[in-house]
Each structure stands twice: as structure tokens, then as C-alpha cells.
Design an enzyme around this catalytic site. Structure first.
Site, PDB file in Angstrom:
ATOM      1  CE1 TYR A  78       7.827   2.682 -10.373  1.00 22.74           C
ATOM      2  CE2 TYR A  78       5.878   4.083 -10.628  1.00 22.74           C
ATOM      3  CZ  TYR A  78       7.162   3.835 -10.828  1.00 22.74           C
ATOM      4  OH  TYR A  78       7.621   4.279 -11.872  1.00 22.74           O
ATOM      5  CG  LEU A 124       7.173  -0.156 -17.231  1.00 18.70           C
ATOM      6  CD1 LEU A 124       7.752  -1.045 -16.159  1.00 18.70           C
ATOM      7  CD2 LEU A 124       6.464   1.300 -16.897  1.00 18.70           C
ATOM      8  CD  GLU A 132      11.562   2.265 -20.732  1.00 22.27           C
ATOM      9  OE1 GLU A 132      10.140   2.416 -20.814  1.00 22.27           O
ATOM     10  OE2 GLU A 132      12.203   1.787 -19.843  1.00 22.27           O
ATOM     11  CE  LYS A 161       4.751   2.154 -13.120  1.00 18.81           C
ATOM     12  NZ  LYS A 161       5.730   2.954 -13.668  1.00 18.81           N
TER      13      LYS A 161
END
Ligand code: PLP
Length: 287
Positions: free
Chosen positions: A33, A205, A180, A147
Site C-alpha cells: 500500500y 521503511l 523506527e 510497504k
């Protein structure tokens, strides 16, 4: 309230939009996505988001459902139909509908869904007051650069943060280094004023906002290091913040029980947010 969603070739009333129960996204989280920010009806960093979509798809052996140009046209038409000015465009591609089997179906068409969401970016105290984050073990798979819609560890972490009254959870690898957030990239500013964020790799990411902020920082002559930092280093940093398509630059004023700086958004975080807002509304050219 979004009025329409795009589902596999049709613009449907949002409340009626649905996918098949044997969509592989539903059964296996077999899909990817993108989330693109909308400011004043315009997309922000659309090119890099589509680059990342193409890359995510290719890393999971899926083709683009249609050309980038057509995807962009569908996105624009949905934004127009929904009359959304500020918020986000959500794009999801799954491997499509097939009888349940872990192996890829021999012949199936990818399924494409797009939605929009209105967000009132102007009235969010997180930008002016800053937020708290907690730290948790990173329990995700080893291809965090893709992702994927497989976000269960991220959801568990974000809920843990919410239960602790925090905005975000910073995930920490087995060496005690921050990877992250569950839906954002993590940054600190050292006492010497150096900007630090983890380098690109499979561990995080490749945030589009991260990329733009790095470009702005270079243009502004800010010293920066792309390297991992530990939880201890973060807790004693001068400043901290997170970046994402919808968090922009959100100052972090507490990590677990440690107050960051004087407990208010730091000066560099505030300047980066202001520059990023200028970039989003077109009054700053970057790159
Ligand atoms: N890291 C994770 C795990 C994310 O889910 C996101 C965004 O959703 C980000 C970082 C930030 O990426 P971007 O700046 O492209 O929104």
C-alpha cells in the site's frame, strides 16, 4: 466523510465498497500500500510514493495493476469526487482473488482499492505541543523496507503506545538500537546540533517524508548522520521527532520516562516542520 471509494474498476459509495472474501489481501495480507498526503487538494511527493509502490510490488513479485499514469488519473478523479482538500489518498494493491492456497495463483488479476480521508492538519496539538513515545522490541519480519499491508506487529505496538498515553512506539532491535516507529521514521538531534536518523536498509521503511526532510536539511546546511542510535542516546538527545506522510515533523518531548530537552518541541524540529509545511504548500522548492 469520504463519499466514494475506488474498487477494482468502479467508483462505489464508500459504505457499499467491498472486496471478495478470498482476496489474498484479506486472507494472507498478500499486498502492499501507499499513503499520499493531500494539502489544498494537491498530492505531496506523489512521484516518490509511486516509485515506492512499484518497488514494493516488484519485491513481492507482483506487477503494477495498471500504468502509473492511469493510477494517478484514478487517484485524481477520486480526490475530485470526494472533494477532499486536506488529508490522504490511500492506495492498496493485493495479489487478487483466488481459492485459498499459500502458493501464488497461476492466473489472477491484482486487486486495486483507493480511498481518501479528510484530516484537519491545522488543528492538531501534536505539532505545537509535541508527543510522547514509548520503546518496544521490534517484532517484525526482516523486510521492513517493503510497504506491506501485513501490519499486525505495528498495530500491536501502536495500541501499546495508546494504552500508555503515547503517540507512537519506537521499535528497538536486539542490539538496543531504534529502528523506527510503528508508522513513522525516528529522528534525534544531538547536543552538537547534528541530525541523526537510521540509514536505509531492510530494517526500516524508506520513508518518503524522511527523504524530503533529509533534502531540506542538506539545503539548509544542517549537519547530519544516517546511522542507528540507541534508546539511551535518544533519551539524552537535545531533540527528537518523528516523520511520516501524516505526522509531517512531529516533535517528541518524552521517550518512556525521559523528558527530551526542556519538555517542549526543540528549535530544529520546529524549523524543519515549518520548512516542510512550506514545501507541502508549494512555497518552498526543494531537490
Ligand atoms: N515507517 C513505517 C513503519 C511506516 O508505516 C511509515 C508510514 O506509514 C513510515 C515509516 C513513514 O513513511 P512516509 O514518510 O513515507 O509516510
Amino acid at each position: 466523510m469520504a463519499r466514494f471509494a475506488y474498487v477494482n474498476g468502479r467508483y462505489l459509495p464508500h459504505r457499499l465498497a467491498a472486496v471478495h472474501i478470498e482476496d489474498r489481501g484479506y486472507q494472507f495480507a498478500d499486498g502492499v500500500y501507499e499513503v499520499v498526503t493531500l494539502v489544498a487538494g494537491q498530492t505531496v511527493d506523489e512521484g516518490p510514493h509511486f516509485d515506492r509502490l512499484e518497488r514494493s510490488l516488484s519485491e513481492v513479485a507482483m506487477a503494477m495493476p495498471m500504468s502509473r499514469r492511469v493510477l494517478q488519473l484514478i487517484g485524481r478523479e477520486l480526490i475530485r469526487r470526494n472533494g477532499v482538500r486536506d488529508g490522504l489518498l490511500y492506495i492498496q494493491v493485493t495479489r487478487g482473488v483466488a481459492p485459498r492456497d499459500h502458493r501464488f495463483p497461476v492466473q489472477t488479476r491484482p486487486a486495486l482499492v483507493m480511498t481518501t480521508k479528510y484530516i484537519d492538519f491545522a488543528s492538531q496539538p501534536k505539532f505545537s505541543d509535541g508527543v510522547a513515545v514509548i520503546t518496544i522490541p521490534d517484532q517484525r519480519w526482516t523486510r521492513r523496507d517493503i510497504k506491506t499491508i501485513s501490519l499486525l506487529p505495528n498495530c500491536l505496538g501502536k495500541q501499546q503506545a495508546a494504552d500508555a498515553g503515547a503517540y507512537e512506539a519506537w521499535q528497538v532491535d536486539t542490539d538496543g538500537l531504534v529502528t523506527e516507529g510503528t508508522s513513522s521514521n525516528a529522528w534525534i538531534v544531538t547536543s552538537e546540533g547534528r541530525l541523526v536518523t537510521r540509514q536505509l536498509g531492510n530494517e526500516i521503511l524508506h520513508g518518503v517524508t524522511r527523504r524530503t526532510i533529509l533534502t531540506i536539511a542538506v539545503e539548509e546546511g544542517i549537519e547530519l548522520d544516517e546511522r542507528p542510535f540507541s534508546v539511551d542516546e535518544a533519551k539524552t538527545a537535545a531533540e527528537a521527532f518523528v516523520t511520516s506522510a501524516t505526522s509531517f515533523v512531529t516533535p517528541v518531548v518524552r521517550i518512556d520516562d525521559a523528558v527530551i530537552g526542556d519538555g517542549t518541541p526543540g528549535p530544529l524540529s520546529r524549523r524543519l516542520l515549518a520548512w516542510y509545511r512550506d514545501y507541502m504548500n508549494g512555497s518552498r522548492q526543494t531537490g
